[in-house]
Design an enzyme around this catalytic site. Structure first.
Site, PDB file in Angstrom:
ATOM      1  N   LYS A  44     -29.288  17.652 -30.092  1.00  0.00           N
ATOM      2  CA  LYS A  44     -30.551  17.134 -29.561  1.00  0.00           C
ATOM      3  C   LYS A  44     -31.712  17.618 -30.433  1.00  0.00           C
ATOM      4  CE  LYS A  44     -32.014  21.190 -28.092  1.00  0.00           C
ATOM      5  NZ  LYS A  44     -33.290  21.782 -28.538  1.00  0.00           N
ATOM      6  N   ASP A 101     -38.818  20.799 -28.865  1.00  0.00           N
ATOM      7  CA  ASP A 101     -37.432  21.089 -29.205  1.00  0.00           C
ATOM      8  C   ASP A 101     -36.716  21.730 -28.018  1.00  0.00           C
ATOM      9  OD1 ASP A 101     -35.318  21.312 -31.485  1.00  0.00           O
ATOM     10  OD2 ASP A 101     -35.373  23.287 -30.553  1.00  0.00           O
ATOM     11  N   ILE A 146     -27.547  27.460 -34.358  1.00  0.00           N
ATOM     12  CA  ILE A 146     -26.933  26.862 -33.176  1.00  0.00           C
ATOM     13  C   ILE A 146     -25.449  26.592 -33.405  1.00  0.00           C
ATOM     14  CG2 ILE A 146     -27.504  24.472 -33.810  1.00  0.00           C
ATOM     15  CD1 ILE A 146     -27.565  25.980 -30.263  1.00  0.00           C
TER      16      ILE A 146
END
Length: 308
Positions: free
Chosen positions: A90, A168, A13
């Site tokens: 997150k 997730d 990510i």
């Protein structure tokens, strides 16, 4: 030069989203990276641990914590204690008690704390919130189904306790839901499908309700093949609103789909820089609370083992 920022955790990510977004943000400067395994970036000081970075005397204003969620609270606490602002990928922590400790630490030190719910920055989300304001919301249906092998390849942490499993990605839908509805949301029941060789669910079905009684259902599944589905449908007295592609595409009743470029992570970093400038925090735990309640209230059903 902008605020000096460290990135902690250099996974997929970060390389796909964080680094390109930072490159376009003049208000923040990448001062260091931390990862015990990943290779260093050219020209950027790199450390195997946060402690090693502290020992090196790197001057920091903030850090983006992009590790698996199980590690985030333990990493963020010493940063916050030093007055270093924390941008939390997150989910912000692996549990509500951990998140509460982070909030307390930020209040005590005055450091900025930011829950980076990236899907809230999708192009259709704020227009959807504005359109729904003042309308009668009759029902909400969430369908969030994707192929885990495509989006989370070789990431065993996601199947371990605290890794969230299908939540997730599913928490992205809940972050949008809690942003666009005018009322608070609570979980009533959940069914969690957990593979026999995993500790987190591969699929989940949630029954929720808003404070004014609107029924909400959510279908999360990691086993989708072919076309991927990230949709929120909101039925109202004025027709159905659709958010597709994770909030990027908005369709209002009687209108063609509105499509805009992906600006989620650039918008997150602009928001974080503003919080640092003003010495404020944005630490919303509503999506995490719904996931925590799903684990507390959910019926657990064992399903076939999962293999990459």
């Amino acid at each position: 030069m902008g605020h000096a920022l460290a990135i902690i955790g250099l996974g997929k990510i970060v390389r796909d989203q964080h680094l390109p977004a930072l490159a376009g943000c003049d208000a923040l400067t990448l001062a260091a990276t931390v990862d015990p395994v990943a290779a260093a970036l050219p020209g950027v000081p790199h450390f195997a641990s946060v402690e090693a970075m502290f020992d090196a005397g790197i001057r920091l204003d903030a850090a983006a914590i992009c590790t698996p969620p199980q590690m985030r609270a333990a990493i963020a606490l010493p940063l916050l204690a030093r007055g270093i602002g924390a941008f939390l990928e997150k989910p912000p922590a692996a549990g509500m008690a951990q998140a509460a400790l982070l909030a307390d630490a930020a209040r005590c030190s005055g450091a900025t704390l930011f829950t980076a719910w990236h899907s809230r920055m999708a192009a259709g989300v704020e227009p959807a919130r504005q359109w729904l304001a003042g309308r009668v919301i009759e029902e909400v249906t969430i369908t969030w189904r994707e192929d885990v092998r495509q989006w989370h390849p070789l990431q065993p942490w996601i199947w371990q306790a605290g890794g969230m499993g299908v939540f997730d990605p599913g928490i992205n839908a809940l972050s949008i839901l809690t942003a666009i509805l005018p009322d608070a949301v609570m979980l009533e029941a959940a069914r969690l499908e957990v593979p026999g060789n995993c500790q987190t669910p591969i699929a989940a079905r949630l029954s929720l309700r808003s404070a004014n009684g609107t029924p909400i259902t959510a279908d999360f599944d990691f086993r989708q093949e072919g076309e991927q589905t990230w949709r929120i449908r909101v039925d109202t007295d004025a027709g159905a609103l659709l958010l597709d592609n994770g909030g990027a595409v908005l369709t209002l009743p009687g209108s063609a789909p509105a499509i805009a470029p992906d600006e989620e992570y650039p918008a997150l970093y602009r928001r974080f820089a503003h919080l640092l400038d003003t010495g404020t925090s944005d630490f919303d735990l509503a999506p995490l609370a719904l996931v925590a309640d799903a684990f507390l209230l959910g019926e657990v059903v064992q399903v076939d083992d999962f293999h990459e």
